[in-house]
Scaffold this active site. Structure first.
Site, PDB file in Angstrom:
ATOM      1  CB  SER A  86       6.889  40.113  16.806  1.00  0.00           C
ATOM      2  OG  SER A  86       7.385  40.995  17.746  1.00  0.00           O
ATOM      3  CB  CYS A 113      10.418  66.829  60.943  1.00  0.00           C
ATOM      4  SG  CYS A 113      11.315  67.748  62.188  1.00  0.00           S
ATOM      5  CB  CYS A 167      15.439  67.221  65.316  1.00  0.00           C
ATOM      6  SG  CYS A 167      13.691  67.165  64.896  1.00  0.00           S
ATOM      7  CG  ASP A 226       6.647  52.283  23.967  1.00  0.00           C
ATOM      8  OD1 ASP A 226       6.095  51.176  23.823  1.00  0.00           O
ATOM      9  OD2 ASP A 226       7.399  52.556  24.928  1.00  0.00           O
ATOM     10  CD  GLU A 265       7.490  53.189   9.248  1.00  0.00           C
ATOM     11  OE1 GLU A 265       7.450  53.579   8.074  1.00  0.00           O
ATOM     12  OE2 GLU A 265       6.658  52.427   9.754  1.00  0.00           O
ATOM     13  CB  CYS A 275      14.504  69.829  62.422  1.00  0.00           C
ATOM     14  SG  CYS A 275      15.266  68.387  61.680  1.00  0.00           S
ATOM     15  CG  ASP A 310     -17.326  73.408  20.084  1.00  0.00           C
ATOM     16  OD1 ASP A 310     -16.871  72.327  19.659  1.00  0.00           O
ATOM     17  OD2 ASP A 310     -16.878  74.011  21.077  1.00  0.00           O
ATOM     18  CE  LYS A 350       9.538  47.937  18.137  1.00  0.00           C
ATOM     19  NZ  LYS A 350       8.505  47.974  19.138  1.00  0.00           N
ATOM     20  CB  CYS A 397      12.543  64.100  62.961  1.00  0.00           C
ATOM     21  SG  CYS A 397      13.818  64.874  61.962  1.00  0.00           S
ATOM     22  CE  LYS A 410      13.255  47.266  21.948  1.00  0.00           C
ATOM     23  NZ  LYS A 410      11.837  47.132  22.218  1.00  0.00           N
TER      24      LYS A 410
HETATM   25  S1  IVH Z   1       5.919  47.332  11.390  1.00  0.00           S
HETATM   26  C1  IVH Z   1       5.100  42.889  10.157  1.00  0.00           C
HETATM   27  N1  IVH Z   1       6.258  49.804  12.112  1.00  0.00           N
HETATM   28  O1  IVH Z   1       6.202  47.272  17.119  1.00  0.00           O
HETATM   29  C2  IVH Z   1       5.716  43.866  11.094  1.00  0.00           C
HETATM   30  N2  IVH Z   1       5.686  48.235  13.788  1.00  0.00           N
HETATM   31  O2  IVH Z   1       7.646  44.597  17.674  1.00  0.00           O
HETATM   32  C3  IVH Z   1       4.826  44.987  11.303  1.00  0.00           C
HETATM   33  N3  IVH Z   1       5.439  49.222  16.033  1.00  0.00           N
HETATM   34  O3  IVH Z   1       3.533  45.624  18.084  1.00  0.00           O
HETATM   35  C4  IVH Z   1       5.369  45.943  12.260  1.00  0.00           C
HETATM   36  N4  IVH Z   1       5.877  51.285  15.451  1.00  0.00           N
HETATM   37  O4  IVH Z   1       2.835  47.649  16.756  1.00  0.00           O
HETATM   38  C5  IVH Z   1       5.975  48.570  12.529  1.00  0.00           C
HETATM   39  N5  IVH Z   1       6.568  52.052  12.591  1.00  0.00           N
HETATM   40  C6  IVH Z   1       6.258  50.826  12.996  1.00  0.00           C
HETATM   41  C7  IVH Z   1       5.966  50.525  14.341  1.00  0.00           C
HETATM   42  C8  IVH Z   1       5.695  49.208  14.697  1.00  0.00           C
HETATM   43  C9  IVH Z   1       5.555  50.481  16.450  1.00  0.00           C
HETATM   44  C10 IVH Z   1       5.105  48.093  16.921  1.00  0.00           C
HETATM   45  C11 IVH Z   1       4.071  47.185  16.359  1.00  0.00           C
HETATM   46  C12 IVH Z   1       4.359  45.845  17.001  1.00  0.00           C
HETATM   47  C13 IVH Z   1       5.758  45.984  17.490  1.00  0.00           C
HETATM   48  C14 IVH Z   1       6.607  44.940  16.856  1.00  0.00           C
END
Ligand code: IVH
Length: 718
Positions: free
Chosen positions: A107, A471, A456, A145, A141, A476, A62, A143, A453, A359
């Site tokens: 996707s 209550c 009771c 969320d 790696e 009760c 800081d 996924k 209630c 998944k």
């Molecule tokens: S690779 C060309 N790696 O999952 C494909 N996506 O269903 C590139 N997501 O909205 C995606 N973790 O944001 C990749 N380790 C990861 C991920 C990842 C989360 C998400 C991504 C996308 C969705 C795809």
């Protein structure tokens, strides 16, 4: 990113900057100083937000930050756009502009089990024209969320950020992303021949921070976020970047999507593997999935697997580990490591053929709400409970789910007969996310909240500052039963063998009217009961006898006084010699205890002013239940931060400013333990007037500190 040598220099520079007198700040060389400050702050941001391992204290950080702010205020010309002070802008975003992604953001295809992954592997080999026995290397790696982000860097400077949008165009969220300290505002891409790059990743909120955000919102009476993802995606779209900054978002980068050199030629091909490109991002100071588990994490975030069997094992391990990981993830992503193979696999219009998501087991399910039952808790709180058609969800069958309160039902417009979406995240108790109004048939019924209630029939009341109807009849039947069940539970008196079903059974037999009855059970009769016998009756007797000797903090907790939890009970127990001492306490006295607020004070006060409760406790004492403070109670109240913590103390002679008892209390409050005599274990002897043999003995021992009453008072004031 930073060599050991660089780091040492930046550390030394930080110290030098910190300890140069303020007067020099605006003197000669101020431009150089501003640049030095920017460099060290960037370094500390990286240590803190990317490495999770700061090397200076928050206070020192800081101070450095404030110095830079002060210089920039005095010399606005010295402000650079990538200065660490420029992360949080004051301007509001009117509306989010649209930006085109440099390459489309596709996707991912999904898989759900080992078979799907084997199929994927087989398909990859076909596309790459490899024979079946050749192993393909994969990177795996988490996924993440959260909210997908794309970051563009141009000539080593952060240029802009966008959401995924429809995959081609996204919202411009540059100002909000700038507030994330894990996103460097400058990075040395040019050292690697890269003039412009687009990185893909996910903005996340750590689970514990998410809990805190929701707690704060709850206290402020604001709507809660259903999960960290909603809080994250919402954070990315704040109109005020200052609010975005408060969400505690972090960015994990998992893909270098686009990279060109000065001539605009694609240079992604210079890398041979996905691993390499991620390694480069790490080098440049970004947060990426790591090959080594971080301290506190069991599993590494990413693994380069030699074949699909290793991929499957790693995914399964993560499925187990998922709940312990600090971030919410909904699966794993498997990517072909070789970029040449990736090219051979190619793309569909929807997803790359070289990657797939694995998944985890679903945590959401839909089912029908059959009915709502209103349950009465131990303090009379009425809780609506949804009776669902049983549905399997992440390993358990869910059929009873709390609907919390009237407002919850009203705001979500939940009706009997509705199809509802149920979610179970981690250890979290299942809850109803929403009702699916679009599936209604017309036969659904609005839920009517009872006015009386359900047990009771006394009229329910809703205190003004509470969300819950109650209550108020403490006799009760439902409350009496709930209090008994709580009384014997693990955190209260912990009586093994006296669980909910046994208590209900004894209650129905007419054996239990109040918690005192739990201490005068007829074990001979119990032995005759179906499902019991001599042995279980004897075990139960032992458990009850043991509970009678419990420290009083357990007893206080077990009394179901509204808001009196384990901590409050422990604090109270440390202050009293006997539970019934509380009869004589006035309201103010409760409030002298740290952490006891006015509401709790009032509740405990009311409880001990009620003659029925005093009678109950007296009866329990007659039945052998301990009401005296024990050593554990005394210890539990020890103030570990007090000036006398770890010392043992003894008072002797006549004190002039307080009674012996009061002195002992004050010493205990300061963290000391009260000794019973002079020995080599004694740390301090406080001597009043006419001190006798104890003083002499302490002087002989020579190891005991001898204080006057005045000295004692001074020390505890410190
Ligand atoms: S690779 C060309 N790696 O999952 C494909 N996506 O269903 C590139 N997501 O909205 C995606 N973790 O944001 C990749 N380790 C990861 C991920 C990842 C989360 C998400 C991504 C996308 C969705 C795809």
């Amino acid at each position: 990113m930073y060599s050991t040598d660089d780091q040492r220099k930046l550390y030394d520079l930080s110290k030098k900057l910190l300890y140069t007198p303020q007067a020099d700040l605006f003197g000669e060389g101020v431009a150089e100083r501003a640049e030095d400050l920017r460099r060290v702050i960037r370094y500390h941001d990286w240590r803190y937000y990317v490495q999770n391992d700061p090397v200076v204290s928050d206070f020192e950080y800081d101070q450095l930050y404030k110095q830079l702010q002060a210089i920039e205020e005095q010399f606005p010309a010295l402000v650079t756009p990538d200065s660490p002070t420029q992360r949080v802008g004051k301007d509001l975003v009117e509306s989010f502009g649209q930006v085109a992604h440099l390459i489309p953001m596709l996707s991912l295809d999904n898989s759900y089990n080992a078979g799907d992954l084997d199929d994927f592997d087989e398909q990859v080999k076909k596309l790459c024209k490899l024979d079946k026995d050749t192993d393909v290397e994969y990177c795996v790696e988490p996924k993440y969320d959260g909210g997908t982000i794309a970051l563009v860097y141009d000539n080593d400077r952060f240029l802009r950020a966008a959401t995924r949008g429809d995959g081609y165009m996204g919202d411009d969220i540059t100002l909000n992303i700038k507030t994330l300290k894990s996103v460097p505002l400058q990075a040395s891409f040019s050292k690697h021949g890269i003039a412009r790059a687009e990185l893909r990743g996910e903005a996340l909120i750590r689970k514990d921070i998410f809990e805190k955000i929701n707690k704060k919102r709850q206290d402020a009476g604001e709507a809660l976020f259903a999960n960290p993802r909603n809080a994250a995606t919402g954070g990315l779209r704040m109109k005020d970047p200052r609010e975005a900054a408060e969400r505690g978002l972090e960015a994990f980068l998992y893909q270098l999507g686009y990279a060109v050199d000065k001539e605009g030629d694609d240079i992604l091909k210079r890398f041979t593997t996905h691993d390499q490109s991620i390694h480069l991002l790490r080098e440049l100071g970004f947060k990426v999935p790591l090959h080594q588990p971080e301290p506190g994490n069991h599993l590494e975030e990413t693994k380069t697997c030699r074949n699909i069997a290793e991929v499957i094992a790693f995914c399964n391990a993560w499925q187990e580990y998922r709940d312990e990981y600090p971030y919410e993830i909904d699966g794993m992503v498997i990517k072909v490591n070789s970029l040449e193979y990736q090219e051979r696999c190619g793309y569909t219009s929807h997803h790359p053929r070289w990657a797939i998501a694995f998944k985890f087991k679903a945590r959401q399910a839909t089912t029908r709400l059959r009915d709502v039952e209103f349950q009465v808790g131990k303090t009379g709180a009425i809780t609506p409970v949804a009776k669902l058609e049983p549905v399997p969800l992440a390993g358990v069958t869910v059929q009873n789910v709390s609907l919390h309160n009237e407002e919850f039902i009203r705001s979500k417009d939940i009706r009997i007969g509705d199809q509802v979406l149920v979610e179970r995240a981690g250890d979290v108790i299942p809850y109803i996310v929403k009702s699916l109004a679009e599936l209604r048939t017309g036969s659904e019924r609005v839920i009517h909240y009872p006015k009386h209630c359900p047990v009771c029939h006394s009229e329910l009341v809703k205190p003004e500052d509470e969300a819950i109807w109650r209550c108020e009849n403490s006799d009760c039947e439902a409350q009496v039963l709930a209090r008994m069940i709580f009384h014997t539970s693990k955190h209260a008196m912990d009586i093994e063998g006296l669980g909910e079903s046994t208590i209900e059974k004894f209650y129905k037999l007419g054996w239990l009217h109040s918690i005192a009855d739990l201490y005068r059970l007829d074990y001979e009769k119990i032995a005759q009961l179906e499902g019991f016998g001599e042995k279980s009756a004897a075990n139960l007797r032992n458990a009850v006898e043991k509970a009678k000797r419990n420290p009083i903090h357990r007893l206080l907790h077990s009394l179901s006084i509204h808001h009196l939890g384990r901590k409050g009970s422990t604090l109270l127990a440390a202050e009293i010699g006997h539970v019934l001492d509380l009869k004589d306490w006035d309201l103010e006295k409760y409030q002298t205890i740290k952490d006891v607020g006015p509401v709790l004070a009032q509740n405990v006060f009311n409880f001990f002013q009620n003659p029925h409760n005093i009678e109950l406790l007296e009866t329990m004492e007659r039945l052998g239940v301990n009401l005296h403070q024990t050593d554990e109670d005394k210890k539990a109240g020890v103030n570990t931060e007090g000036p006398l913590y770890g010392k043992s103390i003894l008072f002797t002679g006549t004190l002039s400013q307080m009674t012996r008892e009061e002195a002992e209390k004050r010493a205990a409050a300061a963290g000391a333990s009260i000794a019973s005599g002079v020995s080599k274990h004694l740390s301090i002897l406080v001597v009043g007037e006419k001190a006798g043999s104890k003083l002499k003995k302490a002087q002989e021992l020579g190891t005991v500190e001898i204080w006057s009453e005045q000295e004692f008072l001074q020390k505890i004031e410190q």
